[in-house]
Motif scaffolding. Structure first.
Motif, short mmCIF file in Angstrom:
data_model
loop_
_atom_site.label_atom_id
_atom_site.label_comp_id
_atom_site.label_asym_id
_atom_site.label_seq_id
_atom_site.Cartn_x
_atom_site.Cartn_y
_atom_site.Cartn_z
N LEU A 239 0.83 -1.19 0.00
CA LEU A 239 0.00 0.00 0.00
C LEU A 239 0.87 1.25 0.00
CD1 LEU A 239 -2.66 -1.02 2.67
CD2 LEU A 239 -3.01 -0.85 0.21
N PRO A 240 0.40 2.35 -0.59
CA PRO A 240 1.17 3.59 -0.52
C PRO A 240 1.32 4.04 0.93
CG PRO A 240 -1.04 3.98 -1.38
CD PRO A 240 -0.86 2.51 -1.34
N GLN A 241 2.52 4.45 1.29
CA GLN A 241 2.80 4.82 2.67
C GLN A 241 2.52 6.29 2.94
OE1 GLN A 241 6.23 3.10 5.01
NE2 GLN A 241 7.02 5.16 4.72
N GLY A 242 2.54 7.12 1.90
CA GLY A 242 2.34 8.54 2.10
C GLY A 242 3.65 9.26 2.40
N LEU A 243 3.54 10.53 2.77
CA LEU A 243 4.73 11.33 3.08
C LEU A 243 5.06 11.13 4.55
CD1 LEU A 243 5.32 15.01 1.92
CD2 LEU A 243 6.23 14.09 4.04
N TYR A 244 6.16 10.44 4.80
CA TYR A 244 6.50 10.04 6.16
C TYR A 244 8.01 9.90 6.31
CZ TYR A 244 7.16 6.93 10.17
OH TYR A 244 7.60 6.38 11.35
N GLY A 245 8.51 10.22 7.51
CA GLY A 245 9.92 10.03 7.82
C GLY A 245 10.19 10.41 9.26
N CYS A 246 11.47 10.51 9.60
CA CYS A 246 11.83 10.83 10.99
C CYS A 246 13.24 11.42 11.02
CB CYS A 246 11.74 9.59 11.87
SG CYS A 246 12.97 8.32 11.47
N ASN A 247 13.71 11.72 12.23
CA ASN A 247 15.02 12.36 12.39
C ASN A 247 16.13 11.37 12.72
OD1 ASN A 247 14.04 11.79 14.96
ND2 ASN A 247 15.10 13.54 15.90
N LEU A 248 15.84 10.06 12.68
CA LEU A 248 16.84 9.04 12.94
C LEU A 248 16.90 8.06 11.78
CD1 LEU A 248 16.12 8.23 16.72
CD2 LEU A 248 17.83 9.82 15.78
N ALA A 249 17.94 7.25 11.74
CA ALA A 249 18.08 6.26 10.66
C ALA A 249 16.98 5.21 10.75
CB ALA A 249 19.46 5.61 10.72
N ASP A 250 16.52 4.90 11.97
CA ASP A 250 15.49 3.89 12.18
C ASP A 250 14.25 4.55 12.78
OD1 ASP A 250 13.94 1.70 12.69
OD2 ASP A 250 15.25 0.84 14.23
N CYS A 251 13.19 4.64 11.98
CA CYS A 251 11.96 5.29 12.46
C CYS A 251 11.17 4.41 13.41
CB CYS A 251 11.08 5.69 11.27
SG CYS A 251 11.79 7.01 10.25
N LYS A 252 11.63 3.17 13.63
CA LYS A 252 10.98 2.28 14.60
C LYS A 252 11.73 2.27 15.93
CE LYS A 252 9.42 -0.85 10.93
NZ LYS A 252 9.50 -2.24 10.41
N SER A 253 12.76 3.10 16.02
CA SER A 253 13.56 3.15 17.24
C SER A 253 12.70 3.55 18.44
CB SER A 253 14.70 4.16 17.06
OG SER A 253 15.39 4.36 18.27
N THR A 254 13.11 3.11 19.61
CA THR A 254 12.38 3.46 20.84
C THR A 254 13.11 4.50 21.67
OG1 THR A 254 13.45 1.61 22.00
CG2 THR A 254 11.30 1.18 20.96
N VAL A 255 14.18 5.10 21.12
CA VAL A 255 14.93 6.10 21.88
C VAL A 255 14.10 7.36 22.03
CG1 VAL A 255 17.13 5.16 21.08
CG2 VAL A 255 16.08 7.06 19.85
N ALA A 256 14.37 8.11 23.08
CA ALA A 256 13.57 9.29 23.40
C ALA A 256 13.73 10.41 22.38
CB ALA A 256 13.95 9.80 24.80
N ASP A 257 14.84 10.40 21.64
CA ASP A 257 15.10 11.49 20.69
C ASP A 257 14.32 11.34 19.38
OD1 ASP A 257 16.86 12.64 22.45
OD2 ASP A 257 18.63 11.68 21.57
N LEU A 258 13.62 10.23 19.19
CA LEU A 258 12.94 9.99 17.92
C LEU A 258 11.79 10.98 17.72
CD1 LEU A 258 12.50 8.25 15.37
CD2 LEU A 258 10.98 6.81 16.75
N LYS A 259 11.80 11.64 16.57
CA LYS A 259 10.71 12.53 16.16
C LYS A 259 10.24 12.11 14.77
CE LYS A 259 12.75 16.44 18.65
NZ LYS A 259 13.39 17.78 18.49
N HIS A 260 8.95 12.06 14.59
CA HIS A 260 8.37 11.68 13.30
C HIS A 260 7.93 12.93 12.54
CE1 HIS A 260 8.06 7.38 14.43
NE2 HIS A 260 7.87 7.87 15.65
N LEU A 261 7.82 12.79 11.22
CA LEU A 261 7.30 13.87 10.38
C LEU A 261 6.36 13.28 9.34
CD1 LEU A 261 9.22 16.90 8.87
CD2 LEU A 261 7.61 15.60 7.48
#
Length: 636
Positions: free
Chosen positions: A256-278
């Motif tokens: 399925l199309p995922q849409g416009l999506y990303g994050c500020n880390l190499a792994d958008c599934k990371s559980t670290v506190a610094d993870l921000k999604h866009l």
């Protein structure tokens, strides 16, 4: 929560509304080999049948499909879609030529359908098969620039010159203008008068002109006129609406199309506190001169974890809790390259006055003349390939402070523009000497607001210009409520214009097609600049809908057409704006509609300014000619 997203209307609705938008099916006799479908080897509704449309509207062009070369078909102009279409099976190679019961023929090249469209996309407009594609089939090389020194451009120019000569010979067409062409059976039979066939070497050497002289005199169309007509076709093929949405249907590792999506880390599934999604979405228009502009919005921040479907969790949580941030794309030429269909990049959206913070689209390729895929699963579905090619994926990046966001996007190309029929679209370039013309049309848009949010209507001067684009015409000393114009000419053109009053003007839209029955032109506009004050973010004619996923009626941005029959007939200067059903046109502000979700979910955090903006989501808009407009211009 009512999460809103934007979807284009089905193109079939537009086709029905434009049932008379020019072009008539030609009276052509069937070829000797009787076939079930005269304009192709398969039924449009059949699985694996790909229906294509020629960029140059030619009715009666011969072609064969490689899956069965014993049968010859002809392209036909459909009166409803105004497109010259043909059909072959998926993966076929389509050979184009002109011939009828003669040994002599004109070779127009072989095009692989896999380079045009892997699937039928009639719901979004047929994939375009261009004169450049034919020329590439003859030379074996893709054009690398629009320079007249490029071999494939030279051959394409020769093909256009040939078609233009036939069109001029038939009457009603001025050299350099693109109008429907019918090549009749009788005309093709007259190829018996030429001494030899025309093949690729004759285009390269220029010998095609002398070979064809007994059949058609190509000298009535200059090389410069043919080259200009080719440029018109190339930019017309790219001119359309483009749209990307935030994740709506996305599911991890699906097709399925995922849409416009990303994050500020190499792994958008990371559980670290610094993870921000866009996440984000945008809507763009590419005009007939190759400039692309529009706007969108983004939401970014941290979200709570969800292992069921984390992407949709991100969308829902960010839209509820984060104020959307506008991102504006000023007119630029770094969007899709019309020759290779790749994003030239970086295509920039500004989010503030600091260019270092720009949201940048860095790559992507349009497939099927319809879609850019951002992920491996969707790419393989779209291309029917078993091999991934990350260089083709839609990707973006943005740096905000120390955060470096990266991600992917899927984008849709829809409502490609068509040629403009000279029975309605009359300019100095396409009418005979001594004839009257009406474009450019200087006019005034009057915007009203729904819901009693303001007692003021707002006037904006616009120009429906001679190239089929729309720009502003704002007079000096304009106010926030009166930005009407003075019919100023352009002194300097480019991404933006400067008029003879020294006022900067803006590209805001494009004419889509001509409607012969209603003597109208369809149009679409995006106003995305603080200079427009309360109109900043207004859109007209995009034919989109802002859906309320969890119930509700959503918000419709319908189609729009300028009814100019009185100008065409020289009866009066009264023109009107209507949707495709003849009703009042509504404008909408998509950003304000998205902001409404945040305001509703966060009343304590929303500012008074935010609350005022969401009350101004749209209203009625009308169109009148400007008082300074001259409807009686004559070509001299």
């Amino acid at each position: 929560m009512k999460t809103r997203h934007i979807l284009p209307f089905a193109t079939t609705a537009l086709m029905a509304a434009l049932s008379g938008c020019g072009g008539e099916s030609a009276n052509i006799n069937p070829e000797p080999n009787a076939v079930a479908y005269i304009n192709g080897s398969c039924a449009s509704t059949a699985k694996n049948c790909v229906e294509f449309a020629l960029d140059y509207p030619v009715d009666g062009l011969n072609f064969t499909c490689s899956s069965d070369t014993s049968k010859t078909y002809i392209t036909m102009i459909e009166p409803k879609s105004n497109a010259a279409t043909g059909k072959c099976s998926e993966g076929d190679k389509v050979h184009f030529f002109i011939q009828e019961k003669t040994n002599q023929y004109i070779d127009l090249g072989t095009v692989s359908l896999s380079d045009i469209g892997m699937v039928s996309t009639a719901g979004a407009g047929y994939p375009r098969l261009s004169v450049l594609d034919m020329a590439r089939g003859l030379t074996g090389r893709q054009a690398t620039s629009l320079s007249s020194s490029d071999e494939t451009i030279q051959v394409a120019t020769a093909i256009v010159r040939l078609l233009q000569a036939l069109s001029v010979e038939g009457g009603g067409t001025i050299a350099g203008d693109i109008q429907p062409l019918t090549i009749t059976t009788l005309k093709k039979e007259q190829l018996a008068n030429i001494a030899e066939s025309v093949e690729v070497g004759d285009y390269r050497s220029g010998a095609y002109a002398s070979i064809l002289r007994p059949w058609v005199d190509v000298s009535q169309v200059s090389q410069d006129d043919a080259y200009q007509a080719l440029n018109t076709l190339v930019y017309m093929n790219n001119s359309a609406s483009y749209q990307a949405n935030y994740p709506i249907l996305a599911k991890e590792d699906s097709q399925l199309p995922q849409g416009l999506y990303g994050c500020n880390l190499a792994d958008c599934k990371s559980t670290v506190a610094d993870l921000k999604h866009l996440i984000g979405q945008y809507q763009l228009i590419t005009d007939r001169s190759g400039y692309t502009f529009g706007y969108g919005m983004q939401w970014k921040g941290a979200v709570s974890a969800n292992t069921t479907n984390p992407i949709l969790t991100v969308s829902g949580e960010l839209i509820r809790k984060v104020r959307p941030e506008r991102m504006v794309a000023a007119a630029q030429t770094t969007w899709v390259n019309p020759l290779n269909k790749r994003i030239q990049g970086p295509f920039r959206f500004s989010v503030n006055d600091n260019a270092a913070d720009d949201f940048k689209i860095t790559q992507g390729k349009v497939f099927n003349d319809y879609l850019i895929a951002g992920t491996e699963g969707f790419y393989k579905l779209l291309t029917k390939s078993t091999t991934a090619n990350p260089a083709d994926y839609g990707q973006w990046q943005q740096t905000i402070g120390t955060d470096q966001f990266k991600g992917s996007f899927d984008a849709y190309k829809f409502f490609s523009v068509n040629f403009l029929d000279n029975r309605v679209f009359k300019t100095q370039k396409n009418v005979p000497l001594g004839s009257r013309y009406i474009f450019p049309i200087y006019a005034t848009l009057t915007f009203n607001f729904d819901g009693g949010t303001t007692t003021d209507s707002i006037k904006l001067g616009v120009v429906l210009d001679e190239d089929g684009n729309i720009r502003t015409d704002i007079a000096p000393n304009a106010t926030e409520t009166d930005m009407s114009g003075q019919c100023a000419a352009i002194r300097q053109s480019g991404a933006e214009y400067v008029d003879t009053n020294g006022v900067q003007q803006y590209r805001i839209g494009v004419l889509g097609a001509t409607d012969i029955d209603n003597k109208a032109v369809t149009l679409r506009m995006i106003l995305a600049n603080p200079k427009f004050h309360k109109l900043d973010g207004a859109v007209i004619g995009l034919n989109t809908k802002i859906e309320a996923v969890e119930g509700g009626n959503g918000q419709v941005v319908g189609g729009a057409r300028a009814n100019i029959g009185n100008l065409v007939a020289a009866n009066s200067t009264r023109i009107t704006l209507s949707d495709f059903n003849g009703s009042t046109v509504k404008w909408s502000n998509i950003y304000h509609a998205q902001l409404a979700t945040y305001v509703a979910q966060n009343p304590a955090l929303a500012t008074d300014a935010d609350k005022a903006l969401v009350k101004a989501q749209g209203g009625a808009v009308s169109l009148d000619v400007a008082e300074c407009y001259n409807p009686n211009k004559v070509r001299i």
